[in-house]
Design a protein around this motif. Structure first.
Motif, PDB file in Angstrom:
ATOM      1  N   GLY E 242       0.832  -1.206   0.000  1.00 46.77           N
ATOM      2  CA  GLY E 242       0.000   0.000   0.000  1.00 46.77           C
ATOM      3  C   GLY E 242       0.860   1.246   0.000  1.00 46.77           C
ATOM      4  O   GLY E 242       2.086   1.175  -0.113  1.00 46.77           O
ATOM      5  N   ARG E 243       0.183   2.364   0.088  1.00 50.30           N
ATOM      6  CA  ARG E 243       0.895   3.644   0.042  1.00 50.30           C
ATOM      7  C   ARG E 243       0.216   4.550   1.066  1.00 50.30           C
ATOM      8  O   ARG E 243      -1.009   4.626   1.135  1.00 50.30           O
ATOM      9  CB  ARG E 243       0.787   4.210  -1.376  1.00 50.30           C
ATOM     10  CG  ARG E 243       1.836   5.206  -1.736  1.00 50.30           C
ATOM     11  CD  ARG E 243       1.870   5.441  -3.240  1.00 50.30           C
ATOM     12  NE  ARG E 243       2.554   4.362  -3.958  1.00 50.30           N
ATOM     13  CZ  ARG E 243       3.896   4.262  -4.035  1.00 50.30           C
ATOM     14  NH1 ARG E 243       4.678   5.158  -3.464  1.00 50.30           N
ATOM     15  NH2 ARG E 243       4.444   3.264  -4.699  1.00 50.30           N
ATOM     16  N   ARG E 245      -1.508   7.495   2.760  1.00 51.81           N
ATOM     17  CA  ARG E 245      -2.171   8.717   2.267  1.00 51.81           C
ATOM     18  C   ARG E 245      -2.203   9.714   3.415  1.00 51.81           C
ATOM     19  O   ARG E 245      -1.219   9.905   4.125  1.00 51.81           O
ATOM     20  CB  ARG E 245      -3.565   8.394   1.754  1.00 51.81           C
ATOM     21  CG  ARG E 245      -4.152   9.603   1.106  1.00 51.81           C
ATOM     22  CD  ARG E 245      -4.972   9.454  -0.154  1.00 51.81           C
ATOM     23  NE  ARG E 245      -5.850   8.351  -0.293  1.00 51.81           N
ATOM     24  CZ  ARG E 245      -7.189   8.481  -0.334  1.00 51.81           C
ATOM     25  NH1 ARG E 245      -7.759   9.655  -0.124  1.00 51.81           N
ATOM     26  NH2 ARG E 245      -7.943   7.437  -0.578  1.00 51.81           N
ATOM     27  N   LEU E 249      -4.767   6.908   6.834  1.00 51.62           N
ATOM     28  CA  LEU E 249      -5.327   6.237   5.652  1.00 51.62           C
ATOM     29  C   LEU E 249      -4.204   5.593   4.840  1.00 51.62           C
ATOM     30  O   LEU E 249      -3.107   6.134   4.740  1.00 51.62           O
ATOM     31  CB  LEU E 249      -6.076   7.230   4.773  1.00 51.62           C
ATOM     32  CG  LEU E 249      -7.433   7.724   5.294  1.00 51.62           C
ATOM     33  CD1 LEU E 249      -8.097   8.600   4.243  1.00 51.62           C
ATOM     34  CD2 LEU E 249      -8.340   6.547   5.642  1.00 51.62           C
ATOM     35  N   VAL E 250      -4.514   4.427   4.262  1.00 51.97           N
ATOM     36  CA  VAL E 250      -3.546   3.751   3.398  1.00 51.97           C
ATOM     37  C   VAL E 250      -4.283   3.247   2.164  1.00 51.97           C
ATOM     38  O   VAL E 250      -5.331   2.617   2.278  1.00 51.97           O
ATOM     39  CB  VAL E 250      -2.902   2.544   4.115  1.00 51.97           C
ATOM     40  CG1 VAL E 250      -1.793   1.974   3.269  1.00 51.97           C
ATOM     41  CG2 VAL E 250      -2.386   2.923   5.488  1.00 51.97           C
ATOM     42  N   ASP E 251      -3.690   3.539   1.009  1.00 54.65           N
ATOM     43  CA  ASP E 251      -4.262   3.012  -0.237  1.00 54.65           C
ATOM     44  C   ASP E 251      -3.733   1.625  -0.484  1.00 54.65           C
ATOM     45  O   ASP E 251      -2.526   1.402  -0.493  1.00 54.65           O
ATOM     46  CB  ASP E 251      -3.843   3.903  -1.417  1.00 54.65           C
ATOM     47  CG  ASP E 251      -4.615   5.218  -1.425  1.00 54.65           C
ATOM     48  OD1 ASP E 251      -5.762   5.192  -0.943  1.00 54.65           O
ATOM     49  OD2 ASP E 251      -4.039   6.223  -1.893  1.00 54.65           O
ATOM     50  N   THR E 252      -4.640   0.694  -0.682  1.00 54.58           N
ATOM     51  CA  THR E 252      -4.210  -0.682  -0.970  1.00 54.58           C
ATOM     52  C   THR E 252      -5.103  -1.249  -2.058  1.00 54.58           C
ATOM     53  O   THR E 252      -6.124  -0.650  -2.390  1.00 54.58           O
ATOM     54  CB  THR E 252      -4.368  -1.576   0.273  1.00 54.58           C
ATOM     55  OG1 THR E 252      -5.774  -1.809   0.468  1.00 54.58           O
ATOM     56  CG2 THR E 252      -3.771  -0.961   1.536  1.00 54.58           C
ATOM     57  N   GLY E 255      -8.676  -1.348  -1.406  1.00 49.90           N
ATOM     58  CA  GLY E 255      -9.337  -0.069  -1.220  1.00 49.90           C
ATOM     59  C   GLY E 255      -8.556   0.754  -0.209  1.00 49.90           C
ATOM     60  O   GLY E 255      -7.473   0.348   0.226  1.00 49.90           O
ATOM     61  N   THR E 256      -9.102   1.863   0.135  1.00 54.39           N
ATOM     62  CA  THR E 256      -8.419   2.703   1.112  1.00 54.39           C
ATOM     63  C   THR E 256      -8.809   2.238   2.514  1.00 54.39           C
ATOM     64  O   THR E 256      -9.982   2.141   2.842  1.00 54.39           O
ATOM     65  CB  THR E 256      -8.816   4.167   0.913  1.00 54.39           C
ATOM     66  OG1 THR E 256      -8.437   4.546  -0.410  1.00 54.39           O
ATOM     67  CG2 THR E 256      -8.105   5.049   1.933  1.00 54.39           C
ATOM     68  N   THR E 266       3.372  10.755   3.878  1.00 51.27           N
ATOM     69  CA  THR E 266       2.404  10.496   2.824  1.00 51.27           C
ATOM     70  C   THR E 266       3.149  10.115   1.546  1.00 51.27           C
ATOM     71  O   THR E 266       4.150  10.735   1.205  1.00 51.27           O
ATOM     72  CB  THR E 266       1.547  11.758   2.570  1.00 51.27           C
ATOM     73  OG1 THR E 266       0.969  12.141   3.814  1.00 51.27           O
ATOM     74  CG2 THR E 266       0.453  11.468   1.566  1.00 51.27           C
ATOM     75  N   THR E 289     -17.246   0.412   5.870  1.00 50.47           N
ATOM     76  CA  THR E 289     -15.851   0.071   5.580  1.00 50.47           C
ATOM     77  C   THR E 289     -15.665  -1.426   5.314  1.00 50.47           C
ATOM     78  O   THR E 289     -14.571  -1.866   4.976  1.00 50.47           O
ATOM     79  CB  THR E 289     -14.955   0.461   6.765  1.00 50.47           C
ATOM     80  OG1 THR E 289     -15.514  -0.127   7.941  1.00 50.47           O
ATOM     81  CG2 THR E 289     -14.847   1.961   6.928  1.00 50.47           C
TER      82      THR E 289
END
Ligand SMILES: Nc1ncnc2c1ncn2[C@@H]1O[C@H](COP(=O)(O)OP(=O)(O)OP(=O)(O)O)[C@@H](O)[C@H]1O
Ligand SMILES: Nc1ncnc2c1ncn2[C@@H]1O[C@H](COP(=O)(O)OP(=O)(O)OP(=O)(O)O)[C@@H](O)[C@H]1O
Ligand SMILES: [Mg+2]
Ligand SMILES: [Mg+2]
Lengths: 346, 426, 298, 266, 346
Positions: E242-243, E245, E249-252, E255-256, E266, E289
């Motif tokens: 992931g990355r 945000r 929050l993490v984008d994977t 989904g987030t 970030t 979620t």
């Protein structure tokens, strides 16, 4: 793809009885696990099926035909040995090709089929290595490939995972299961690890002292063991002695439990099994049937936590997923749902 | 033709020599057993005898052995196992003394062939001539033509000129003892039953013969001399040897050392451990110098005066020789002037044939082949020569020596002789 | 195979077939030779025209003579001394070899050399080195210790048997070292390290942990050496001190005697040697079995 | 360590010197006269000239030694392989007796066997023949071979052969493709040892060869039996060590001590 | 009762580096597990602490004192070897007595203490047996008794359980744990089985390739692995790239996800770990979620069931206690609670 049947098979070594009398039907295409403690006769059973050992009594049938007169070489079975028995002087490739090359198949065909099966077991790049240069899991897969390439009617594996690391073991289990399902080959799998048997097998045969103790689907064995021994062997921790009372009631040291029973009569001595992971544990009483206790020990296993709870005069083990940690000494309430208990006759 | 028939015909003189040679070619090979302890002789056999026999169509297999006794065993064991002429393994063996006597007594010999060979002309057979003695008798035992003389030898001693003054040289046994009293441990002799040891013992026995008759009474067969008489004759000699023991090499400490083999004495002689080296070897010093086994100052000397045993050694054919005709051909060739001369030249083993029977040119060839004597002359040797003891008595003396000297038996010599007579007579 | 034969019988037959070749060599040749020797020593020798079987007189006169016991004593003494020395040296060598050190590879070559070479070579070396005219004696003269070879202490050809023992030790030390080395590799370092951690010092580790474990190996190597030494002929013959000789040399002399009846006496000697050797082996095996059973290995 | 190397290798130095000597008398540390100085003058081959010439029989003896050793080893291997298998794997009555019997030749002296066999062999016509010598050499080599092979067989589980059988291999294929290759270290060690033993045997060859069959040990024995070594004796002794050195190099190359010594560790 | 400290300890065998540099403090009286894959240097570390091996660099301190000059015999440590290293020629009794008898203690005292410790390890009746007559578990206990009798300051055990059956292993674990707690002896325990390390240790040191990867309490390691490698080694199955945000929050690919993060910035690439047993699975969506998925595989382990769930482009493994069985192919909803996720920096 063969049905294998054992009819009152017995085996003695001199005076020692390895198998007393074994009746077993392994349906075509199924994966059956032979489960039992060390020395119970699992290996001996496989060896008799493969023809390496001759039964002292009884018959072994493949597809209904007695194979007593058929030599090892002609039975067309495959066997993966406990310690793989890879030929140390041959490369992976040569090991796998062995079964074909002694049949005198043309070189090109052998090469083709070896390449194919090495692909299946994901060892193509290791084909020039010698067994001593492989890890346990790789050796394992070579052994399987070597056996499968001859397209046996029956595949036997003698504790193939016993020598592997925990991590690798899970991986190999999945691999074997998948392969067996894909090929639909009748498979007999020996283990003394109940988790392994449960995970892999369509049916599990539990053998104690050369006798079949129970034979059935894994979850049935797990939930409804036929005897105390089977229950214990399958890792049941809470086996509480009791006595049948009215229908659906059992007197135990934990008090009178509600638990449906069908066989037996009032007054019979029985054991009540309540698997530790099926008991709910709470810090508050939510129902009148809840049993009061106190945590006296706690073990953390990473994914799960196990509590030892003192209730009345006895101990109950409870396992739950490690999302929370109850404190030692804390008073707790246990919920034993009737559908999660099982009565084992004495 | 069957081997036995061939033998009978040959011994009856009915077979001409060409027929023998023809049969030898048919047989194709001949097994010659001989003591292989001399490199010089080995070279001579391989380089001279083998090619010579090859020209006669016979392959000579020289078989080197360490002890002639072993071959005698083989012959007799094979004979006992029913191997007859043509079946055995030994064709010709180099032999003399006790071993010949054993073969003769055990009926292990081919027969009286010697005088039927073409080269028998090179040997003096005339019993009237005293010089024929060694051709007719081997250790007092009649050869009966069953063996052919091959070499003649005499027991000669050498000294090391670097360590011994010439005027200190002993000439008699008493002088030897005196010398050793001065220089203890500087001498030893080969252990009987080795023939070299036996010979030394015999010489001592001759020298101390109480009747002063030297070798003479010892020419008789055992059957002709009573044990008591023999005991009386040999007792002083053995007493002497016993008294000599503490003066021999190592005699002062752990007990005198008698080597098994002349090679050992050669080594001690070279290293200066002993002052004298006695053995059969008229030309031993010459050859020893030419092979580096003798010290450069080695010289021969006369010892004991009037008591240096002289004998011959022979080639015999056993009764179960596999190739009898080839054996005859080999023995015949061995007695040729050519063979004798080359052997003498190469090995220093004196000729076994008798010079006076030869033509002048042959005699000259033989003489020029001789490596030459060091410090002695033919005449000296001849003047001091005495004959061997009868083989049957050698056995007795040897047994008594073993008991009396080696085993330190406390029984009297007479008892020992008596017992030797008994066991040997079985 | 006819189906009537039981698997057991078939297995037995197959086993017998596999053992047959070795057994036939052993029984026919070795056993035959032994039986023949025994029969002969009891007076059965028709090929010499002697057949008084069974006639214990040969053994009687042999065992009745003091010479025999002296010879037996000498034989055993040389064998024992040599075996003991080879054992100590060989074990020490093996212990040294399992440790890593510089030049180990080279030493592994060197130490095995005598093993590969016949005894006769060893004898030759002993003669050249230890004889009174030998190298050591010459060196002694060179440094001025002695003036004549006779002054050099006699090593060869004495009844102390130094020469014989030297040759045996020279030849057998590598054998013992090799056997012990293999056993040492087999037992590994684990137990000695465990002992070190438990506080044992080097000496204690050796005597109480290492030695007991390698002992069976040492003893069986020793047994082989000892038996060989008891029966060896060349070295005592060439390097021995003469009469009284060791038993094999005595036998040899009897066999080489002109008197054929003495050959039977020789057989009695030979049988006696075999008897001594057999007794020793039997005692060892019995002890070993007992020990194994006690430790539950079989 | 130095001492050990000296103890083992030291004695070879005088042997080498002696082999080049013509006359080397006490107390000279080096020969007074060398062979090369006398070489031209001597009518007969001296020292190395003699040793290396056919007269010395050294080539014949070497050939015989190696040949006999090779054949003995091959036969011994062939007959011991199955027997060792039975000993390693089966349990049966009389097994310990058999093991005892198989170790006996290690214990019963060559003198005893040799002298007794001689009479037998003369009767059978085996004395002085290659056949006879080879058969006789089997006796002392068998125990070594059996021990080595039994220990490898013990180390080799049955499962490899059984696996091969299950894969369809016939008995012969199992032996050829699986068993033999896997036994190789023991086979090599056993072969090496029995070759070694055979090439070291003196008395049996000497007695039974009757002088007809000359091997390196008998040749050397006849040279040194007097307790004295001249140049040719020294030369021959050196040649006699050559096969041993060759074996040493081979053994270091092809096997580890473990396999070599295994048979004696129990 | 000694604190053991390793300061930049390194060990090379010739050219091979077994330990690169190890810093480790083992507090007095604690049980520390060295965990790591085969060949990572665990045994070497123990051997250096015991003095059997000398470090190529760095220092080893006992109670703050450098022990480099102290010989093995004097360090007063105890070590249970991987293959027990029992003296095969001694009985159980003699084995156990060894450490005392070489110290020259009086016979009577030795006998007393041996009897006592054999009682502790429950082997009193086996005291006359030889090691070859014992089972694996019994040998194990003899090895422990032999070590404990000398009252070492530091006890080391090199994979003491590796050669035991599953059943026995659990039993021995409990035994060791109890004993260590009772005696309070500083203990270093080597294993490559994470479950073992988790269960037994106060702290776990994870070693990879001769370097300390993480050191801490078991649950911390389990829940908050410092690196991807540690996470994988400890059996984490759901490691989703992931990355980062916004805060929390993490984008994977799933989904987030809501997941608090403290380090990093970030945009940083990370992995999100969600242990399979900490994910709730339900047949209905109960929160926005929740992540939708479909069961594609199911494995039954007796006490637990494991599902493989396909969600968007990735697979998620979920384990739960086997009280119910969800059907293959069924659509499910996964709940990933923020407090059960953990961010691992790249
Ligand atoms: N060749 C044999 N000779 C004698 N007894 C044997 C033989 N093979 C097996 N047995 C005995 O038969 C019994 C069953 O052995 P078997 O090998 O089948 O057990 P197992 O269930 O495979 O045990 P493990 O889990 O230990 O492998 C054991 O008591 C064993 O001792
Ligand atoms: N004596 C040695 N000589 C050379 N290399 C060694 C030696 N001992 C260990 N090594 C090497 O050091 C590294 C670490 O070894 P070590 O035995 O400590 O591993 P480990 O973690 O105990 O492994 P395992 O779980 O397999 O026991 C390995 O790569 C090994 O090959
Ligand atoms: Mg099994
Ligand atoms: Mg390790």
């Amino acid at each position: 793809m063969t049905e294998v049947q054992l009819r009152s098979v017995a085996k003695r070594f001199g005076d020692e009885v390895a198998i007393e009398a074994l009746d077993l039907r392994i349906p075509d295409g199924e994966l059956v696990a032979l489960l039992g403690p060390s020395g119970c006769g699992k290996t001996t059973t496989l060896r008799m099926i493969s023809g390496l050992e001759t039964p002292s009594a009884g018959q072994i049938l493949f597809e209904g035909r007695d194979v007593s007169g058929v030599s090892v070489q002609e039975r067309n079975v495959g066997m993966v040995f406990q310690r793989y028995a890879l030929f140390p002087h041959m490369t992976v490739e040569k090991n796998v090709a062995f079964g074909l090359s002694i049949r005198g198949l043309p070189k090109s065909e052998i090469a083709e089929r070896v390449a194919e099966i090495l692909g299946v077991v994901q060892l193509s790049e290791y084909r020039k290595r010698f067994p001593s240069q492989l890890s346990g899991g790789q050796m394992q897969r070579v052994a399987i490939a070597r056996t499968l390439i001859t397209e046996p009617d029956v595949l036997m594996m003698d504790e193939p995972l016993a020598n592997l690391d925990t991590g690798l073991r899970g991986e190999m289990r999945r691999f074997i299961r998948e392969l067996q399902q894909r090929l639909g080959i009748t498979t007999i799998f020996v283990t003394h690890d109940q988790v392994e048997a449960m995970e892999l097998a369509d049916r599990v045969a539990v053998i104690f002292d050369g006798r079949l103790a129970q034979y059935g689907a894994p979850d049935r064995l797990y939930r409804k063991p036929a005897s105390l021994n089977v229950a214990r062997f399958l890792g049941a921790t809470n086996l509480v002695p009791g006595r049948l009372r009215d229908p659906d009631l059992v007197d135990t040291p934990l008090g009178t439990l509600v638990c449906p029973w069908r066989q037996g009569q009032t007054g019979d001595a029985v054991h009540v099994m309540a698997r530790s992971e099926l008991i709910d544990i709470g810090t508050e009483r939510t129902a009148p049937t809840d049993i009061e206790g106190r945590i006296i020990a706690r073990e953390f296993f990473g994914a799960t936590v196990s509590y030892s709870v003192a209730c009345q005069n006895t101990h109950v083990n409870v396992t739950e997923q490690a999302r929370r940690m109850l404190e030692l000494g804390a008073p707790v309430w246990l919920k034993l749902a009737p559908e999660h208990m099982w009565i084992i006759p004495e | 033709q069957d081997a036995a028939a061939f033998r009978d015909a040959f011994l009856a003189g009915e077979t001409g020599w060409p027929a023998v040679e023809a049969r030898a070619r048919d047989e194709g090979e001949v097994n010659f057993y001989y003591w292989g302890g001399s490199d010089l002789l080995n070279v001579w056999v391989d380089s001279m005898a083998v090619p010579a026999l090859a020209t006669k169509g016979v392959t000579l297999n020289p078989i080197r052995i360490t002890s002639t006794k072993d071959v005698v065993d083989v012959i007799l064991a094979e004979k006992a196992a029913g191997k007859r002429l043509g079946d055995g393994s030994v064709d010709v063996l180099w032999v003399n003394g006790e071993n010949f006597a054993t073969l003769k007594v055990q009926d292990g010999l081919f027969g009286s062939f010697a005088q039927l060979l073409p080269t028998s002309a090179n040997i003096e057979w005339n019993a009237e001539d005293p010089r024929s003695l060694l051709n007719l008798r081997d250790f007092g035992v009649e050869t009966g033509g069953a063996e052919m003389p091959w070499s003649g030898e005499q027991y000669v001693c050498a000294y090391n000129g670097d360590t011994v003054e010439e005027d200190a040289l002993p000439a008699t046994f008493d002088q030897l003892k005196a010398y050793l009293t001065e220089n203890p441990g500087r001498f030893t002799y080969v252990k009987p039953p080795h023939y070299l040891g036996n010979t030394f013992v015999q010489q001592a026995v001759y020298a101390f013969n109480p009747d002063g008759t030297g070798a003479e009474p010892f020419q008789q067969n055992r059957d002709d001399i009573a044990p008591e008489e023999l005991a009386r004759l040999i007792a002083p000699g053995l007493e002497y040897l016993k008294s000599l023991e503490p003066l021999l090499l190592n005699g002062s400490d752990s007990g005198a050392r008698y080597p098994e083999d002349p090679a050992a004495i050669d080594g001690m002689f070279l290293n200066g451990e002993v002052d004298f080296n006695c053995k059969f070897g008229i030309y031993a010093v010459s050859t020893g110098l030419s092979t580096g086994t003798y010290p450069e100052a080695a010289r021969e000397f006369i010892f004991p005066e009037k008591g240096m045993i002289k004998n011959k050694n022979y080639l015999a054919i056993p009764a179960n020789a596999p190739n009898p005709a080839a054996a005859l051909v080999l023995v015949d060739w061995m007695t040729t002037v050519d063979a004798q001369a080359t052997k003498l030249e190469a090995t220093g083993f004196p000729a076994g044939i008798d010079g006076w029977t030869l033509e002048l040119s042959d005699r000259a060839a033989l003489e020029s082949a001789s490596p030459g004597l060091i410090a002695l002359t033919e005449e000296d040797l001849e003047a001091n020569a005495v004959p061997d003891t009868n083989a049957t008595l050698v056995d007795v003396i040897e047994a008594v020596w073993l008991d009396y000297i080696e085993r330190d038996s406390t029984e009297g010599i007479e008892a020992l002789v008596q017992r030797a007579y008994e066991t040997l007579g079985q | 195979m006819p189906p009537t034969t039981s698997p057991d019988a078939r297995a037995r037959l197959w086993r017998a077939a596999q053992l047959a070749p070795v057994l036939s060599v052993l029984v026919l040749l070795f056993g035959g030779a032994l039986v023949l020797a025994l029969a002969q020593s009891l007076g059965f020798a028709p090929w010499f025209g002697v057949n008084t079987f069974p006639d214990p007189s040969y053994f009687g006169s042999l065992w009745g003579s003091a010479d025999f016991w002296v010879s037996l004593g000498l034989t055993l003494a040389y064998a024992l001394a040599a075996t003991g020395l080879a054992l100590i040296l060989g074990t020490a060598l093996a212990l040294a070899l399992v440790r890593a050190f510089r030049g180990q590879r080279l030493y592994k070559y060197i130490y095995k050399l005598p093993l590969m070479i016949p005894y006769t070579v060893g004898i030759a070396l002993a003669v050249l080195m230890l004889g009174n005219g030998g190298m050591v004696s010459r060196l002694a003269a060179f440094v001025g210790l002695i003036d004549s070879p006779g002054e050099f202490p006699r090593i060869l050809n004495t009844h102390y048997g130094w020469g014989i023992i030297a040759v045996y030790v020279w030849k057998q030390t590598p054998f013992v070292a090799l056997s012990v080395y293999a056993v040492l590799l087999g037992i590994g370092r684990d137990t000695s390290e465990a002992a070190a951690i438990l506080g044992a010092n080097r000496r204690q580790i050796f005597w109480r942990v290492t030695l007991p474990q390698i002992l069976p190996g040492i003893v069986s190597a020793a047994l082989i050496c000892f038996a060989f030494n008891v029966g060896a002929f060349e070295a005592p013959f060439i390097l021995g001190g003469g009469y009284p000789d060791t038993l094999p040399v005595v036998a040899w002399r009897y066999f080489n005697d002109a008197d054929y009846t003495l050959q039977i006496q020789g057989m009695a000697v030979v049988v006696s040697i075999a008897l001594v050797a057999g007794l020793i082996l039997f005692a060892w095996l019995a002890l070993y079995r007992w020990q194994e059973r006690r430790m539950g290995r079989r | 360590m130095f001492l050990i190397a000296g103890f083992i290798l030291g004695p070879f130095l005088p042997l080498i010197i002696q082999s080049f000597a013509f006359r080397w008398a006490w107390p000279d540390l080096l020969p007074g006269t060398w062979w090369l100085e006398q070489r031209e003058k001597s009518p007969i081959p001296l020292a190395w000239d003699y040793v290396l010439s056919p007269y010395s029989r050294i080539w014949e003896a070497t050939l015989n030694t190696v040949l006999i050793g090779g054949i003995v080893t091959a036969i011994c291997l062939a007959i011991c392989l199955p027997a060792a298998k039975v000993l390693a794997r089966d349990r049966f009555r009389g097994k310990s007796l058999l093991e005892f019997g198989l170790s006996l030749p290690l214990i019963v002296p060559e003198t005893a066997i040799g002298i007794a066999l001689l009479m037998m062999f003369i009767r059978l016509g085996l004395a002085g023949t290659y056949t006879g010598i080879i058969i006789a050499h089997l006796i002392p080599t068998i125990p070594y071979m059996i021990r080595m092979l039994t220990s490898v067989w013990q180390g080799l589980g049955r499962e490899f052969e059984e696996q091969a059988m299950i894969l369809g291999a016939s008995r012969w294929q199992v032996l050829r493709l699986v068993t033999l290759p896997m036994l190789m270290p023991g086979v090599v060690a056993g072969a090496l040892f029995s070759f070694l033993v055979s090439t070291n045997i003196f008395l049996l060859t000497f007695l039974l060869g009757q002088g007809k069959i000359v091997t390196l040990p008998t040749l050397l024995f006849s040279k040194i039996s007097g307790g004295q070594i001249d140049a040719t004796g020294a030369g021959i002794a050196l040649i006699v060590t050559v096969p041993g050195i060759a074996m040493l190099l081979i053994s270091e190359r092809f096997l580890r001590e473990e396999a070599f010594g295994q048979g004696f560790g129990n």
